[in-house]
Design a protein around this motif. Structure first.
Motif, PDB file in Angstrom:
ATOM      1  N   VAL A 109       0.848  -1.188   0.000  1.00 39.45           N
ATOM      2  CA  VAL A 109       0.000   0.000   0.000  1.00 39.45           C
ATOM      3  C   VAL A 109       0.888   1.244   0.000  1.00 39.45           C
ATOM      4  CG1 VAL A 109      -0.197   0.111   2.522  1.00 39.45           C
ATOM      5  CG2 VAL A 109      -2.009   1.066   1.109  1.00 39.45           C
ATOM      6  N   GLU A 110       0.440   2.240  -0.730  1.00 39.50           N
ATOM      7  CA  GLU A 110       1.149   3.519  -0.754  1.00 39.50           C
ATOM      8  C   GLU A 110       0.883   4.254   0.558  1.00 39.50           C
ATOM      9  OE1 GLU A 110       3.160   4.926  -3.102  1.00 39.50           O
ATOM     10  OE2 GLU A 110       3.063   3.009  -4.149  1.00 39.50           O
ATOM     11  N   PRO A 111       1.902   4.854   1.164  1.00 39.24           N
ATOM     12  CA  PRO A 111       1.702   5.566   2.428  1.00 39.24           C
ATOM     13  C   PRO A 111       0.601   6.617   2.371  1.00 39.24           C
ATOM     14  CG  PRO A 111       4.043   5.310   1.998  1.00 39.24           C
ATOM     15  CD  PRO A 111       3.308   4.828   0.764  1.00 39.24           C
ATOM     16  N   ILE A 112       0.504   7.345   1.264  1.00 39.67           N
ATOM     17  CA  ILE A 112      -0.522   8.395   1.151  1.00 39.67           C
ATOM     18  C   ILE A 112      -1.924   7.778   1.191  1.00 39.67           C
ATOM     19  CG2 ILE A 112      -1.506  10.131  -0.417  1.00 39.67           C
ATOM     20  CD1 ILE A 112       1.420  10.721  -1.287  1.00 39.67           C
ATOM     21  N   SER A 113      -2.114   6.664   0.489  1.00 40.09           N
ATOM     22  CA  SER A 113      -3.418   5.984   0.495  1.00 40.09           C
ATOM     23  C   SER A 113      -3.742   5.448   1.878  1.00 40.09           C
ATOM     24  CB  SER A 113      -3.422   4.819  -0.490  1.00 40.09           C
ATOM     25  OG  SER A 113      -3.214   5.267  -1.791  1.00 40.09           O
ATOM     26  N   LEU A 114      -2.739   4.860   2.531  1.00 41.63           N
ATOM     27  CA  LEU A 114      -2.949   4.324   3.870  1.00 41.63           C
ATOM     28  C   LEU A 114      -3.361   5.427   4.832  1.00 41.63           C
ATOM     29  CD1 LEU A 114      -2.831   1.941   5.858  1.00 41.63           C
ATOM     30  CD2 LEU A 114      -0.396   2.475   6.197  1.00 41.63           C
ATOM     31  N   MET A 115      -2.655   6.536   4.812  1.00 40.86           N
ATOM     32  CA  MET A 115      -2.980   7.647   5.716  1.00 40.86           C
ATOM     33  C   MET A 115      -4.360   8.227   5.416  1.00 40.86           C
ATOM     34  SD  MET A 115      -0.618   7.506   7.816  1.00 40.86           S
ATOM     35  CE  MET A 115      -1.501   8.720   8.772  1.00 40.86           C
ATOM     36  N   ALA A 116      -4.708   8.356   4.150  1.00 45.10           N
ATOM     37  CA  ALA A 116      -6.026   8.891   3.792  1.00 45.10           C
ATOM     38  C   ALA A 116      -7.128   7.972   4.312  1.00 45.10           C
ATOM     39  CB  ALA A 116      -6.134   9.055   2.276  1.00 45.10           C
ATOM     40  N   THR A 117      -6.931   6.673   4.169  1.00 42.36           N
ATOM     41  CA  THR A 117      -7.934   5.712   4.626  1.00 42.36           C
ATOM     42  C   THR A 117      -8.041   5.717   6.146  1.00 42.36           C
ATOM     43  OG1 THR A 117      -7.559   4.350   2.681  1.00 42.36           O
ATOM     44  CG2 THR A 117      -8.624   3.279   4.560  1.00 42.36           C
ATOM     45  N   ILE A 118      -6.915   5.755   6.832  1.00 44.18           N
ATOM     46  CA  ILE A 118      -6.924   5.803   8.303  1.00 44.18           C
ATOM     47  C   ILE A 118      -7.640   7.063   8.775  1.00 44.18           C
ATOM     48  CG2 ILE A 118      -5.441   6.181  10.320  1.00 44.18           C
ATOM     49  CD1 ILE A 118      -3.448   4.209   8.985  1.00 44.18           C
ATOM     50  N   ASN A 119      -7.305   8.191   8.195  1.00 44.90           N
ATOM     51  CA  ASN A 119      -7.943   9.449   8.600  1.00 44.90           C
ATOM     52  C   ASN A 119      -9.445   9.415   8.357  1.00 44.90           C
ATOM     53  OD1 ASN A 119      -5.514  10.541   9.492  1.00 44.90           O
ATOM     54  ND2 ASN A 119      -5.039  11.393   7.479  1.00 44.90           N
ATOM     55  N   GLU A 120      -9.862   8.829   7.243  1.00 37.06           N
ATOM     56  CA  GLU A 120     -11.287   8.712   6.925  1.00 37.06           C
ATOM     57  C   GLU A 120     -12.004   7.825   7.947  1.00 37.06           C
ATOM     58  OE1 GLU A 120     -13.850   6.327   3.647  1.00 37.06           O
ATOM     59  OE2 GLU A 120     -12.200   7.531   2.864  1.00 37.06           O
ATOM     60  N   ARG A 121     -11.393   6.675   8.287  1.00 41.04           N
ATOM     61  CA  ARG A 121     -12.009   5.740   9.246  1.00 41.04           C
ATOM     62  C   ARG A 121     -12.105   6.382  10.631  1.00 41.04           C
ATOM     63  NH1 ARG A 121     -14.577   1.851   6.503  1.00 41.04           N
ATOM     64  NH2 ARG A 121     -14.670   0.654   8.397  1.00 41.04           N
ATOM     65  N   LEU A 122     -11.068   7.086  11.044  1.00 37.15           N
ATOM     66  CA  LEU A 122     -11.098   7.731  12.364  1.00 37.15           C
ATOM     67  C   LEU A 122     -12.109   8.866  12.397  1.00 37.15           C
ATOM     68  CD1 LEU A 122      -7.300   7.682  13.264  1.00 37.15           C
ATOM     69  CD2 LEU A 122      -9.124   6.259  14.251  1.00 37.15           C
ATOM     70  N   LYS A 123     -12.240   9.571  11.287  1.00 41.26           N
ATOM     71  CA  LYS A 123     -13.233  10.649  11.194  1.00 41.26           C
ATOM     72  C   LYS A 123     -14.645  10.065  11.319  1.00 41.26           C
ATOM     73  CE  LYS A 123     -14.829  14.351   8.240  1.00 41.26           C
ATOM     74  NZ  LYS A 123     -14.914  14.814   6.869  1.00 41.26           N
ATOM     75  N   LYS A 124     -14.910   8.963  10.618  1.00 40.59           N
ATOM     76  CA  LYS A 124     -16.221   8.305  10.714  1.00 40.59           C
ATOM     77  C   LYS A 124     -16.504   7.861  12.131  1.00 40.59           C
ATOM     78  CE  LYS A 124     -17.088   6.487   6.112  1.00 40.59           C
ATOM     79  NZ  LYS A 124     -17.266   5.299   5.282  1.00 40.59           N
ATOM     80  N   ALA A 125     -15.486   7.331  12.795  1.00 42.50           N
ATOM     81  CA  ALA A 125     -15.646   6.876  14.175  1.00 42.50           C
ATOM     82  C   ALA A 125     -15.986   8.061  15.080  1.00 42.50           C
ATOM     83  CB  ALA A 125     -14.383   6.174  14.670  1.00 42.50           C
ATOM     84  N   GLY A 126     -15.332   9.192  14.844  1.00 44.09           N
ATOM     85  CA  GLY A 126     -15.600  10.398  15.624  1.00 44.09           C
ATOM     86  C   GLY A 126     -16.997  10.933  15.418  1.00 44.09           C
ATOM     87  N   GLU A 127     -17.492  10.845  14.194  1.00 47.89           N
ATOM     88  CA  GLU A 127     -18.845  11.308  13.885  1.00 47.89           C
ATOM     89  C   GLU A 127     -19.888  10.393  14.516  1.00 47.89           C
ATOM     90  OE1 GLU A 127     -18.848  11.406   9.625  1.00 47.89           O
ATOM     91  OE2 GLU A 127     -17.639  13.231   9.539  1.00 47.89           O
ATOM     92  N   ALA A 128     -19.586   9.104  14.605  1.00 48.75           N
ATOM     93  CA  ALA A 128     -20.542   8.141  15.161  1.00 48.75           C
ATOM     94  C   ALA A 128     -20.600   8.226  16.682  1.00 48.75           C
ATOM     95  CB  ALA A 128     -20.151   6.721  14.745  1.00 48.75           C
ATOM     96  N   ALA A 129     -19.525   8.729  17.295  1.00 48.49           N
ATOM     97  CA  ALA A 129     -19.467   8.765  18.764  1.00 48.49           C
ATOM     98  C   ALA A 129     -20.384   9.817  19.354  1.00 48.49           C
ATOM     99  CB  ALA A 129     -18.035   9.042  19.212  1.00 48.49           C
TER     100      ALA A 129
END
Length: 129
Positions: A109-129
């Motif tokens: 995996v490309e580091p940029i793609s990995l970071m974008a996906t991690i940030n997106e997942r954490l953002k979704k988790a924050g919105e759901a909390a």
């Protein structure tokens, strides 16, 4: 609070590179060689991650999927990314509609793609909390 990420992979090169990428971006990272090590770590609340990156084939062909099922049942708030050489070939193991909540990334995996996906997942988790 700094997001904590758990990463499970039996390939030391991948563990080290993912740890380096995540640490560089300010995340607290716990790396594990086995799924059991990761599951055992969840007993310690201070080690419980916001997100887990799981390889599918650690120890057995489906260890990552089995671990995900256990963790998701007991700790549904932990976001998960599958980082696997199998890519979308594992998609049939999930129920219909899972594309919205199961995240699969193919190695390498490309580091940029990995970071974008991690940030997106954490953002979704924050919105759901």
């Amino acid at each position: 609070m700094v997001p904590r990420i758990a990463h499970v992979d039996d390939d030391s090169d991948i563990r080290e590179s993912v740890q380096r990428i995540l640490s560089k971006h300010g995340y607290a990272v716990d790396s594990y060689l086995s799924m059991q090590e990761f599951i055992d770590s969840l007993e310690d609340e201070t080690k419980r991650p916001d997100l887990a990156i799981l390889d599918v084939m650690v120890e057995s062909m489906d260890a990552g999927l089995i671990t995900y099922a256990k963790v998701h049942k007991q700790y549904p708030q932990i976001q998960t990314i599958f980082l696997t050489s199998l890519g979308d070939m594992i998609r049939p193991y999930f129920e219909d509609g899972s594309h919205e909540w199961v995240c699969i990334m193919e190695k390498p995996v490309e580091p940029i793609s990995l970071m974008a996906t991690i940030n997106e997942r954490l953002k979704k988790a924050g919105e759901a909390a």
